[in-house]
Design a protein around this motif. Structure first.
Motif, PDB file in Angstrom:
ATOM      1  N   LEU A  41       0.827  -1.215   0.000  1.00 59.65           N
ATOM      2  CA  LEU A  41       0.000   0.000   0.000  1.00 59.65           C
ATOM      3  C   LEU A  41       0.857   1.260   0.000  1.00 59.65           C
ATOM      4  N   HIS A  42       1.861   1.303   0.849  1.00 60.04           N
ATOM      5  CA  HIS A  42       2.674   2.521   0.946  1.00 60.04           C
ATOM      6  C   HIS A  42       3.541   2.746  -0.284  1.00 60.04           C
ATOM      7  N   GLY A  43       3.613   1.778  -1.164  1.00 60.49           N
ATOM      8  CA  GLY A  43       4.335   1.958  -2.416  1.00 60.49           C
ATOM      9  C   GLY A  43       3.470   2.453  -3.551  1.00 60.49           C
ATOM     10  N   LEU A  44       2.170   2.648  -3.299  1.00 58.24           N
ATOM     11  CA  LEU A  44       1.264   3.107  -4.351  1.00 58.24           C
ATOM     12  C   LEU A  44       1.503   4.579  -4.679  1.00 58.24           C
ATOM     13  N   PRO A  45       1.603   4.936  -5.947  1.00 57.74           N
ATOM     14  CA  PRO A  45       1.707   6.356  -6.310  1.00 57.74           C
ATOM     15  C   PRO A  45       0.456   7.111  -5.859  1.00 57.74           C
ATOM     16  N   GLY A  46       0.674   8.329  -5.364  1.00 60.63           N
ATOM     17  CA  GLY A  46      -0.444   9.180  -4.980  1.00 60.63           C
ATOM     18  C   GLY A  46      -1.054   8.874  -3.629  1.00 60.63           C
ATOM     19  N   LEU A  47      -0.471   7.932  -2.876  1.00 60.00           N
ATOM     20  CA  LEU A  47      -1.035   7.589  -1.569  1.00 60.00           C
ATOM     21  C   LEU A  47      -0.899   8.758  -0.603  1.00 60.00           C
ATOM     22  N   ARG A  48      -1.985   9.056   0.099  1.00 59.02           N
ATOM     23  CA  ARG A  48      -1.956  10.084   1.131  1.00 59.02           C
ATOM     24  C   ARG A  48      -1.747   9.470   2.507  1.00 59.02           C
ATOM     25  N   ARG A  49      -2.601   8.490   2.858  1.00 57.27           N
ATOM     26  CA  ARG A  49      -2.445   7.810   4.154  1.00 57.27           C
ATOM     27  C   ARG A  49      -3.328   6.571   4.185  1.00 57.27           C
ATOM     28  N   THR A  50      -3.032   5.720   5.151  1.00 63.75           N
ATOM     29  CA  THR A  50      -3.850   4.535   5.393  1.00 63.75           C
ATOM     30  C   THR A  50      -4.215   4.480   6.870  1.00 63.75           C
ATOM     31  N   ARG A  51      -5.338   3.834   7.160  1.00 63.81           N
ATOM     32  CA  ARG A  51      -5.759   3.572   8.546  1.00 63.81           C
ATOM     33  C   ARG A  51      -6.165   2.106   8.622  1.00 63.81           C
ATOM     34  N   THR A  52      -5.484   1.365   9.480  1.00 62.69           N
ATOM     35  CA  THR A  52      -5.691  -0.079   9.563  1.00 62.69           C
ATOM     36  C   THR A  52      -6.418  -0.431  10.848  1.00 62.69           C
ATOM     37  N   HIS A  53      -7.495  -1.217  10.721  1.00 62.03           N
ATOM     38  CA  HIS A  53      -8.284  -1.663  11.874  1.00 62.03           C
ATOM     39  C   HIS A  53      -8.275  -3.191  11.883  1.00 62.03           C
ATOM     40  N   THR A  54      -7.571  -3.786  12.823  1.00 64.38           N
ATOM     41  CA  THR A  54      -7.553  -5.242  12.903  1.00 64.38           C
ATOM     42  C   THR A  54      -8.839  -5.737  13.556  1.00 64.38           C
ATOM     43  N   VAL A  55      -9.298  -6.888  13.095  1.00 62.01           N
ATOM     44  CA  VAL A  55     -10.559  -7.464  13.564  1.00 62.01           C
ATOM     45  C   VAL A  55     -10.290  -8.371  14.755  1.00 62.01           C
ATOM     46  N   THR A  56     -11.077  -8.194  15.805  1.00 67.41           N
ATOM     47  CA  THR A  56     -10.942  -9.056  16.988  1.00 67.41           C
ATOM     48  C   THR A  56     -11.997 -10.153  17.019  1.00 67.41           C
ATOM     49  N   THR A  57     -13.202  -9.844  16.540  1.00 62.76           N
ATOM     50  CA  THR A  57     -14.278 -10.840  16.484  1.00 62.76           C
ATOM     51  C   THR A  57     -15.163 -10.554  15.280  1.00 62.76           C
ATOM     52  N   VAL A  58     -15.491 -11.590  14.521  1.00 65.33           N
ATOM     53  CA  VAL A  58     -16.479 -11.474  13.441  1.00 65.33           C
ATOM     54  C   VAL A  58     -17.786 -12.069  13.951  1.00 65.33           C
ATOM     55  N   TYR A  59     -18.807 -11.241  14.041  1.00 67.32           N
ATOM     56  CA  TYR A  59     -20.112 -11.711  14.533  1.00 67.32           C
ATOM     57  C   TYR A  59     -20.973 -12.285  13.407  1.00 67.32           C
ATOM     58  N   GLY A  60     -20.832 -11.741  12.234  1.00 68.14           N
ATOM     59  CA  GLY A  60     -21.611 -12.226  11.099  1.00 68.14           C
ATOM     60  C   GLY A  60     -21.019 -11.684   9.818  1.00 68.14           C
ATOM     61  N   GLU A  61     -21.121 -12.468   8.734  1.00 73.68           N
ATOM     62  CA  GLU A  61     -20.594 -12.010   7.442  1.00 73.68           C
ATOM     63  C   GLU A  61     -21.460 -12.545   6.317  1.00 73.68           C
ATOM     64  N   GLY A  62     -21.070 -12.195   5.084  1.00 76.12           N
ATOM     65  CA  GLY A  62     -21.968 -12.359   3.945  1.00 76.12           C
ATOM     66  C   GLY A  62     -22.410 -13.767   3.627  1.00 76.12           C
ATOM     67  N   ASN A  63     -21.679 -14.795   4.087  1.00 76.72           N
ATOM     68  CA  ASN A  63     -22.130 -16.145   3.743  1.00 76.72           C
ATOM     69  C   ASN A  63     -23.372 -16.556   4.517  1.00 76.72           C
ATOM     70  N   ARG A  64     -23.786 -15.775   5.508  1.00 76.84           N
ATOM     71  CA  ARG A  64     -25.030 -16.051   6.232  1.00 76.84           C
ATOM     72  C   ARG A  64     -26.184 -15.176   5.744  1.00 76.84           C
ATOM     73  N   TRP A  65     -25.888 -14.212   4.867  1.00 84.73           N
ATOM     74  CA  TRP A  65     -26.933 -13.314   4.369  1.00 84.73           C
ATOM     75  C   TRP A  65     -27.770 -14.050   3.324  1.00 84.73           C
ATOM     76  N   ARG A  66     -29.092 -13.843   3.343  1.00 83.58           N
ATOM     77  CA  ARG A  66     -29.986 -14.554   2.451  1.00 83.58           C
ATOM     78  C   ARG A  66     -30.897 -13.585   1.691  1.00 83.58           C
ATOM     79  N   LEU A  67     -31.261 -13.989   0.480  1.00 81.52           N
ATOM     80  CA  LEU A  67     -32.160 -13.188  -0.346  1.00 81.52           C
ATOM     81  C   LEU A  67     -33.582 -13.147   0.202  1.00 81.52           C
TER      82      LEU A  67
END
Length: 336
Positions: free
Chosen positions: A127-153
Motif C-alpha cells: 500500500l505505501h508503495g502506491l503512487p499518490g497515496l496520502r495515508r492509510t488507517r488499519t483496523h484489525t478485527v478481533t471478532t467477526v459476529y456475522g458475514e456475507g455467507n449467512r446473508w440470504r435473499l
C-alpha cells in the motif's frame, strides 16, 4: 457476458437455494424449487454467464479471526491515482474486497493474512508503495459476529431450502488445504477439476474438501450481483459500544436483514458493519431503528459505497456484475 440476460423470481429462488447449500447437486436444488435438474443447471449457467451469481470460496472469517489476521484498511489516495491503485490492489489475492466509498475515505479494503507480520508487509510494502497515496488507517478485527455467507435473499421459505452440510470446528489449516483453496476459483468446481489443477486424485480432493467444510476452515458463498437483490445501496457504519456490551450488540446486529457484515475491531470505533439497503432513505430509518433497539451503541460515522470493485475474490464491473475471480489466498503475501 450476456448484457441482455434478465433474472426472474425463479432465478432468485435458485440463488437463495445455493446460498443455503452452495455445493448442492442439481437434483437437490431442483427438488427444492420444484423444477427439473436440467432447468436448474441451465438457469444457473445463465446467471453465471451474465455475471449475476457465482459460488466463491475463502477462509471462514469468523474462525480465521480467532487464529489469524483479518483487517479493514481505509486508503486515502489522490483522485488521479485511484484507477491505478484499484487495478493493482484488485489482483492481490489476500485483499479480498475493495470498495470506493464516500465520507472522507477513498478505498475500503478487507484483508486476510496469516499473521500480523504479513499484514504489516501488505500495508508497508504494497500500500505505501502506491503512487499518490496520502495515508492509510488499519483496523484489525478481533471478532467477526456475522458475514456475507449467512446473508440470504429471502426468496424461499425455510422448509424449501436444500439441506446444508453440518459443520463442526477445531480443524487447522494444512498445506494440502491451501492447495485446494488456491484451486477453487469456482466454489462449485467438481472434485475432478480441482484434482486436475492440483495433481491429486479426485477422491483425495473430495476428502480434503470435506475436511475444510466440516472443520469450518472454508466458507462457500453464493455471491450475487447486488442490483438484482432489491437492495442496491451498500453502506458502512462505524460505531462505539462499551466493551461489556460488544458481544450482545454484535449478535443482535447479525440478526437484522440489512446487515451483511458485523465485526469488532481495534480502535476508538470498535464496531464496523456493512449494510445492504433498499434506498438511501433507509440509512436514516436504520439509524433510528438502531437507536431504539440498541441504546448502548453510538454511531460515529457512515459511508455509502460509490462502487464495489471486488467482493470476496469476485471482480465487479460498474454495474456490480461479476467479471472475473481472483482466488483468495491469504498466504500469497509471502510470495510477493
Amino acid at each position: 457476458m450476456q448484457d441482455s440476460f434478465t433474472s426472474d423470481e425463479t432465478d432468485l429462488r435458485l440463488v437463495h437455494a445455493l446460498q443455503a447449500a452452495p455445493r448442492a447437486t442439481w437434483q437437490e436444488v431442483g427438488r427444492s424449487l420444484g423444477i427439473d435438474p436440467v432447468t436448474a443447471a441451465r438457469r444457473w449457467q445463465g446467471l453465471a454467464d451474465a455475471g449475476l451469481a457465482r459460488v466463491t470460496a475463502y477462509p471462514e472469517v469468523r474462525s480465521w479471526a480467532k487464529e489469524h489476521c483479518n483487517a479493514f484498511i481505509e486508503v486515502d489516495i489522490e483522485p488521479t491515482a485511484r484507477p491505478h491503485a484499484v487495478e493493482v490492489l484488485s489482483r492481490l489475492p489476500q485483499i479480498v474486497s475493495i470498495s470506493v466509498i464516500s465520507s472522507g475515505r477513498d478505498l475500503f479494503l478487507t484483508v486476510l493474512t496469516p499473521d500480523l507480520a504479513s499484514l504489516s508487509h501488505v500495508v508497508l510494502h504494497r500500500l505505501h508503495g502506491l503512487p499518490g497515496l496520502r495515508r492509510t488507517r488499519t483496523h484489525t478485527v478481533t471478532t467477526v459476529y456475522g458475514e456475507g455467507n449467512r446473508w440470504r435473499l429471502g426468496a424461499l421459505e425455510p422448509r424449501q431450502l436444500p439441506a446444508g452440510r453440518a459443520t463442526g470446528g477445531g480443524a487447522v489449516w494444512k498445506p494440502h488445504h491451501r492447495e485446494v483453496l488456491r484451486a477453487l476459483d469456482d466454489g462449485r468446481s467438481p472434485a475432478a477439476e480441482i484434482a486436475a489443477r492440483t495433481g491429486r486424485s479426485a477422491s483425495t480432493v473430495r476428502r480434503w474438501l470435506g475436511e475444510m467444510v466440516d472443520g469450518r476452515l472454508l466458507s462457500l458463498r453464493c455471491e450475487v450481483a447486488q442490483p438484482i437483490t432489491g437492495r442496491p445501496i451498500a453502506a458502512t457504519f462505524w460505531a462505539r459500544v462499551p466493551p461489556d456490551e460488544l458481544d450482545r450488540t454484535g449478535a443482535a446486529l447479525t440478526g437484522l436483514p440489512e446487515v451483511r457484515l458485523c465485526a469488532a475491531v481495534t480502535g476508538a470505533d470498535n464496531l464496523v458493519m456493512t449494510l445492504w439497503l433498499r434506498s438511501l432513505g433507509d440509512i436514516q430509518r436504520f439509524e433510528a431503528e438502531l437507536a431504539r433497539r440498541l441504546p448502548a451503541l453510538t454511531l460515529t460515522d457512515r459511508a455509502v459505497t460509490l462502487r464495489a470493485v471486488k467482493r470476496m475474490g469476485c471482480l465487479l464491473d460498474d454495474a456490480g456484475r461479476i467479471t472475473d475471480v481472483v482466488p483468495v489466498d491469504p498466504w500469497a503475501v509471502h510470495e510477493m
